[in-house]
Design a protein around this motif. Sequence first.
Motif, PDB file in Angstrom:
ATOM      1  N   LEU A 127       0.851  -1.282  -0.220  1.00 29.06           N
ATOM      2  CA  LEU A 127       0.099  -0.103  -0.095  1.00 29.06           C
ATOM      3  C   LEU A 127       0.998   1.244   0.003  1.00 29.06           C
ATOM      4  CD1 LEU A 127      -3.057   1.037  -0.103  1.00 29.06           C
ATOM      5  CD2 LEU A 127      -2.726   0.677   2.378  1.00 29.06           C
ATOM      6  N   ARG A 128       1.892   1.100   0.738  1.00 18.84           N
ATOM      7  CA  ARG A 128       3.042   2.363   0.836  1.00 18.84           C
ATOM      8  C   ARG A 128       3.462   2.629  -0.604  1.00 18.84           C
ATOM      9  NH1 ARG A 128       5.381   4.393   4.828  1.00 18.84           N
ATOM     10  NH2 ARG A 128       7.496   4.266   4.081  1.00 18.84           N
ATOM     11  N   SER A 129       4.039   1.390  -1.219  1.00 18.38           N
ATOM     12  CA  SER A 129       4.395   1.538  -2.512  1.00 18.38           C
ATOM     13  C   SER A 129       3.206   2.180  -3.591  1.00 18.38           C
ATOM     14  CB  SER A 129       4.897   0.250  -2.982  1.00 18.38           C
ATOM     15  OG  SER A 129       5.464   0.105  -4.232  1.00 18.38           O
ATOM     16  N   ARG A 130       2.166   1.452  -3.606  1.00 12.56           N
ATOM     17  CA  ARG A 130       1.308   1.945  -4.371  1.00 12.56           C
ATOM     18  C   ARG A 130       0.863   3.473  -4.181  1.00 12.56           C
ATOM     19  NH1 ARG A 130      -4.979   0.090  -5.906  1.00 12.56           N
ATOM     20  NH2 ARG A 130      -5.130   1.033  -7.785  1.00 12.56           N
ATOM     21  N   ILE A 131       0.450   4.003  -3.018  1.00 15.80           N
ATOM     22  CA  ILE A 131       0.384   5.289  -2.822  1.00 15.80           C
ATOM     23  C   ILE A 131       1.520   6.125  -3.521  1.00 15.80           C
ATOM     24  CG2 ILE A 131       0.438   7.308  -1.013  1.00 15.80           C
ATOM     25  CD1 ILE A 131      -0.947   5.240   0.634  1.00 15.80           C
ATOM     26  N   ALA A 132       2.662   5.799  -3.211  1.00  9.63           N
ATOM     27  CA  ALA A 132       4.003   6.559  -3.851  1.00  9.63           C
ATOM     28  C   ALA A 132       3.619   6.643  -5.451  1.00  9.63           C
ATOM     29  CB  ALA A 132       5.248   6.094  -3.538  1.00  9.63           C
ATOM     30  N   ASP A 133       3.206   5.322  -5.973  1.00 10.41           N
ATOM     31  CA  ASP A 133       3.131   5.137  -7.612  1.00 10.41           C
ATOM     32  C   ASP A 133       1.969   6.103  -8.136  1.00 10.41           C
ATOM     33  OD1 ASP A 133       5.459   3.447  -7.767  1.00 10.41           O
ATOM     34  OD2 ASP A 133       4.119   1.758  -7.638  1.00 10.41           O
ATOM     35  N   GLU A 134       0.840   5.970  -7.379  1.00  9.47           N
ATOM     36  CA  GLU A 134      -0.026   6.753  -7.840  1.00  9.47           C
ATOM     37  C   GLU A 134       0.076   8.467  -7.801  1.00  9.47           C
ATOM     38  OE1 GLU A 134      -2.759   5.617  -9.138  1.00  9.47           O
ATOM     39  OE2 GLU A 134      -2.918   3.411  -8.739  1.00  9.47           O
ATOM     40  N   VAL A 135       0.578   8.890  -6.730  1.00 10.75           N
ATOM     41  CA  VAL A 135       0.764  10.125  -6.743  1.00 10.75           C
ATOM     42  C   VAL A 135       1.898  10.340  -7.601  1.00 10.75           C
ATOM     43  CG1 VAL A 135       1.796  12.146  -5.003  1.00 10.75           C
ATOM     44  CG2 VAL A 135       0.202  10.298  -3.928  1.00 10.75           C
ATOM     45  N   ASN A 136       2.625   9.844  -7.892  1.00 13.24           N
ATOM     46  CA  ASN A 136       3.617  10.195  -8.936  1.00 13.24           C
ATOM     47  C   ASN A 136       2.945  10.144 -10.389  1.00 13.24           C
ATOM     48  OD1 ASN A 136       6.637  10.510 -10.249  1.00 13.24           O
ATOM     49  ND2 ASN A 136       6.204   8.606 -11.031  1.00 13.24           N
ATOM     50  N   GLU A 137       2.016   9.316 -10.664  1.00 11.44           N
ATOM     51  CA  GLU A 137       1.401   9.270 -11.926  1.00 11.44           C
ATOM     52  C   GLU A 137       0.181  10.180 -11.887  1.00 11.44           C
ATOM     53  OE1 GLU A 137      -1.489   6.040 -14.088  1.00 11.44           O
ATOM     54  OE2 GLU A 137       0.241   5.180 -12.924  1.00 11.44           O
ATOM     55  N   ARG A 138      -0.480  10.490 -11.023  1.00 13.70           N
ATOM     56  CA  ARG A 138      -1.482  11.551 -11.040  1.00 13.70           C
ATOM     57  C   ARG A 138      -0.883  12.720 -10.796  1.00 13.70           C
ATOM     58  NH1 ARG A 138      -6.636   8.416  -9.909  1.00 13.70           N
ATOM     59  NH2 ARG A 138      -6.154   6.216  -9.651  1.00 13.70           N
ATOM     60  N   LEU A 139      -0.018  13.123 -10.319  1.00 13.71           N
ATOM     61  CA  LEU A 139       0.408  14.473  -9.566  1.00 13.71           C
ATOM     62  C   LEU A 139       1.687  15.090 -10.454  1.00 13.71           C
ATOM     63  CD1 LEU A 139      -2.043  14.816  -7.901  1.00 13.71           C
ATOM     64  CD2 LEU A 139      -0.334  15.696  -6.200  1.00 13.71           C
ATOM     65  N   PHE A 140       2.750  14.242  -9.975  1.00 14.54           N
ATOM     66  CA  PHE A 140       4.034  14.878 -10.423  1.00 14.54           C
ATOM     67  C   PHE A 140       4.285  14.596 -11.874  1.00 14.54           C
ATOM     68  CE2 PHE A 140       5.248  12.906  -6.083  1.00 14.54           C
ATOM     69  CZ  PHE A 140       4.671  14.073  -5.505  1.00 14.54           C
ATOM     70  N   GLU A 141       4.031  13.363 -12.499  1.00 15.82           N
ATOM     71  CA  GLU A 141       4.011  13.574 -13.815  1.00 15.82           C
ATOM     72  C   GLU A 141       3.410  14.388 -14.937  1.00 15.82           C
ATOM     73  OE1 GLU A 141       3.853   9.399 -15.182  1.00 15.82           O
ATOM     74  OE2 GLU A 141       5.518   8.783 -14.121  1.00 15.82           O
ATOM     75  N   PRO A 142       2.133  14.476 -14.655  1.00 17.31           N
ATOM     76  CA  PRO A 142       1.067  15.409 -15.393  1.00 17.31           C
ATOM     77  C   PRO A 142       1.741  16.969 -14.933  1.00 17.31           C
ATOM     78  CG  PRO A 142      -0.162  14.535 -13.678  1.00 17.31           C
ATOM     79  CD  PRO A 142       1.017  13.856 -14.059  1.00 17.31           C
ATOM     80  N   PHE A 143       2.041  17.140 -13.701  1.00 17.82           N
ATOM     81  CA  PHE A 143       2.429  18.469 -13.396  1.00 17.82           C
ATOM     82  C   PHE A 143       3.789  18.777 -14.278  1.00 17.82           C
ATOM     83  CE2 PHE A 143       4.832  21.323 -10.653  1.00 17.82           C
ATOM     84  CZ  PHE A 143       4.044  22.486 -10.420  1.00 17.82           C
ATOM     85  N   LEU A 144       4.814  17.916 -14.335  1.00 22.35           N
ATOM     86  CA  LEU A 144       6.214  18.339 -14.970  1.00 22.35           C
ATOM     87  C   LEU A 144       5.950  18.161 -16.296  1.00 22.35           C
ATOM     88  CD1 LEU A 144       8.415  16.169 -12.519  1.00 22.35           C
ATOM     89  CD2 LEU A 144       8.320  18.898 -12.775  1.00 22.35           C
ATOM     90  N   ASP A 145       4.885  17.400 -16.943  1.00 20.95           N
ATOM     91  CA  ASP A 145       4.551  17.172 -18.326  1.00 20.95           C
ATOM     92  C   ASP A 145       4.279  18.656 -19.146  1.00 20.95           C
ATOM     93  OD1 ASP A 145       4.484  15.410 -20.677  1.00 20.95           O
ATOM     94  OD2 ASP A 145       2.515  16.161 -20.655  1.00 20.95           O
ATOM     95  N   HIS A 146       3.220  19.350 -18.335  1.00 21.10           N
ATOM     96  CA  HIS A 146       2.897  20.508 -19.163  1.00 21.10           C
ATOM     97  C   HIS A 146       2.457  21.687 -18.044  1.00 21.10           C
ATOM     98  CE1 HIS A 146      -0.533  17.978 -18.512  1.00 21.10           C
ATOM     99  NE2 HIS A 146      -1.243  19.014 -18.382  1.00 21.10           N
ATOM    100  N   MET A 147       2.239  22.908 -18.507  1.00 21.61           N
ATOM    101  CA  MET A 147       1.554  23.742 -17.794  1.00 21.61           C
ATOM    102  C   MET A 147       0.183  23.629 -17.542  1.00 21.61           C
ATOM    103  SD  MET A 147       4.001  26.115 -16.426  1.00 21.61           S
ATOM    104  CE  MET A 147       3.118  27.501 -16.168  1.00 21.61           C
ATOM    105  N   HIS A 148      -0.379  24.066 -16.462  1.00 22.37           N
ATOM    106  CA  HIS A 148      -1.551  24.176 -16.127  1.00 22.37           C
ATOM    107  C   HIS A 148      -2.160  25.408 -15.706  1.00 22.37           C
ATOM    108  CE1 HIS A 148      -1.587  19.690 -15.108  1.00 22.37           C
ATOM    109  NE2 HIS A 148      -0.222  19.899 -15.317  1.00 22.37           N
ATOM    110  N   GLY A 149      -3.359  25.709 -16.239  1.00 21.50           N
ATOM    111  CA  GLY A 149      -3.995  27.159 -16.204  1.00 21.50           C
ATOM    112  C   GLY A 149      -3.991  27.653 -14.802  1.00 21.50           C
ATOM    113  N   TRP A 150      -4.075  26.735 -13.863  1.00 23.19           N
ATOM    114  CA  TRP A 150      -4.164  27.384 -12.367  1.00 23.19           C
ATOM    115  C   TRP A 150      -2.870  28.023 -11.991  1.00 23.19           C
ATOM    116  CZ3 TRP A 150      -0.898  24.262  -9.933  1.00 23.19           C
ATOM    117  CH2 TRP A 150      -0.776  23.093 -10.157  1.00 23.19           C
TER     118      TRP A 150
END
Length: 607
Positions: free
Chosen positions: A168-191
């Motif tokens: 579960l610890r591993s999965r949380i880290a993976d999901e946060v990376n995939e849903r937050l960090f990767e899209p954040f670093l991939d492109h700018m967001h309007g907000w």
Amino acid sequence: MEKNRELGSIVRRMAPADLGLYYPGGDQRCFWQGVLSHPAYRSALREIEEEGMRLSQESIPQVTYGLFALFERQGTRLEYERVYFERRRRMNTFALLSLLYPEREDYQIALHDILWAICDEFTWCLPAHVDASSSEKIRATIDLFSAETGFSLSEIRLLLGDMLPPLLRSRIADEVNERLFEPFLDHMHGWETATHNWAAVCAGSVGSAALLLMQDSERLTQILKRTESSMACYLEGFGADGACLEGLGYWNYGFGYFVYYADLLRKRSRGAIDWLREEKVSQIALFQQKCFLGGGAVANFSDSQPQAAVQTGLSHYLAGIYEVFESPPLSLSAGYREDHCSRWAPALRNLIWLDPGRTGKEWGAADYYLEDAQWLISRVASGHDRYGFAAKGGRNDEPHNHNDLGHFILYGAGEVWCSDLGSGEYTADYFGEGRYGYDCNGSQGHSVPVINGRGQSEGPDSEAIVLEVSIETEEDRLRLDLTKAYREPELLGLIRTMVWNKRGPQPELTVIDEYRFNRPPDSLLERIVTRIKPDIRVLDGEHAVVLRSGNGKSGLVIRYDEGRLTASVQARSYRDHYGKEALWYAIDFEPKQPEAFMTLAFEFRFI
């Protein structure tokens, strides 16, 4: 902030992301044992435990496609959001109970299941915030609630530590990376460049999650560079007066997440980066104590609720930083169940930032003029009673804008007599072309004139011009030119003067409107908005509008010139923020013979 900050160097020298960020000496068990034994936490713990009992008897609610698709099909949000937020309530409750009672295996099992279920969600975003035409676009989106969820999971992962299974610890880290960090670093967001709560909540949550999870210093530097820029944009939305134009609710929300991020960054950077030292930030922190009128009533201009509670943890944290910050009375503390969005970050900090030594007291008499916002706010103490008055100028293109230039709120002896309706039910149309058809948003639902059947217009050109403002011991005065708020060709000028007389045992309000037209208007209504049923009756030989409190012990009389004006009352309703029908009354005063030049005056006296 300093532009030449050596961010990369600071990141490489950061303090570890461990329990020392949250507890004195990093001793988690000692802290929670102290919470269990201290009477200051008793009420909050009772609520959390009661929620645990309730949730233990229920299964995890499902976020179905049918619920998700409702927003696209019919523009409504509450159906999906109620289930979504109930899942967050479940996560928060069993996480806190696991910290309080680490010996309870049933709490931990319930927590593991809800964490796994949240990791299983197709998206952490709300349907109202995504382009539902493809899963790819949805997964590339970070909204308020996906960012909050990532922050919450990261914090729970750190605090619960070995109480969470390795998978579960591993999965949380993976999901946060995939849903937050990767899209954040991939492109700018309007907000990222927004000057309102989205920048603080989204960037603050992404940055906080990175500070708690990310091991790669170069990647963490890239994220913090962007989140720091967003925080600067957020602060640009405030004037030097520190007023939150979105209202106290959004101050709690946006500024709260700004502070949560600033706290973690200050601690991890060993004080090298400290937003809380900024002068503007200190002024924003003081907004809370300025906007209360008495009891829980607030100056709730914009999409804000008329009654407010305070986040005690946030308040005590700020009181520990700013000497002039006034700790609120404990009677105003928000309960654990009060946040219908069930946000983890304030729920946790209402416990770990609570200072049992700060009892607070009811805010006393005070007068404020927030120059940039053009808000005048006054509290008057008379014996055990409090009286309050708030009025605004500004522009009709503010965040969560209402068309409300010249609008005012009147409070006294426990009642809000002249009201701001606050926020309605959030729907697609509420934030779309139909926004100002809603009474709570359009000027028809505010205490401002209606000229030739039309109210104020929205947009940056609709602005109030402050002609006079004075705050004195015995009298406050605000004089506004409201001409630009209306698109009436015949209107040459509209000046509203509000005089708040504090001399007597009870204050009195006088509102004076001066009109200039190039010809008499076809119609004119002077409107007063209230939630208390009015009665037009004869008092002392003259007609007046009388409002009485539910217990009959207090009231308000509105005096007017019955020789020139006819008074009428219309009952209306709207759907409030929680989707419930809410009743309000429009008190309208209509000239019997409209003239090209008119001065109309109204006196408001407490009884």
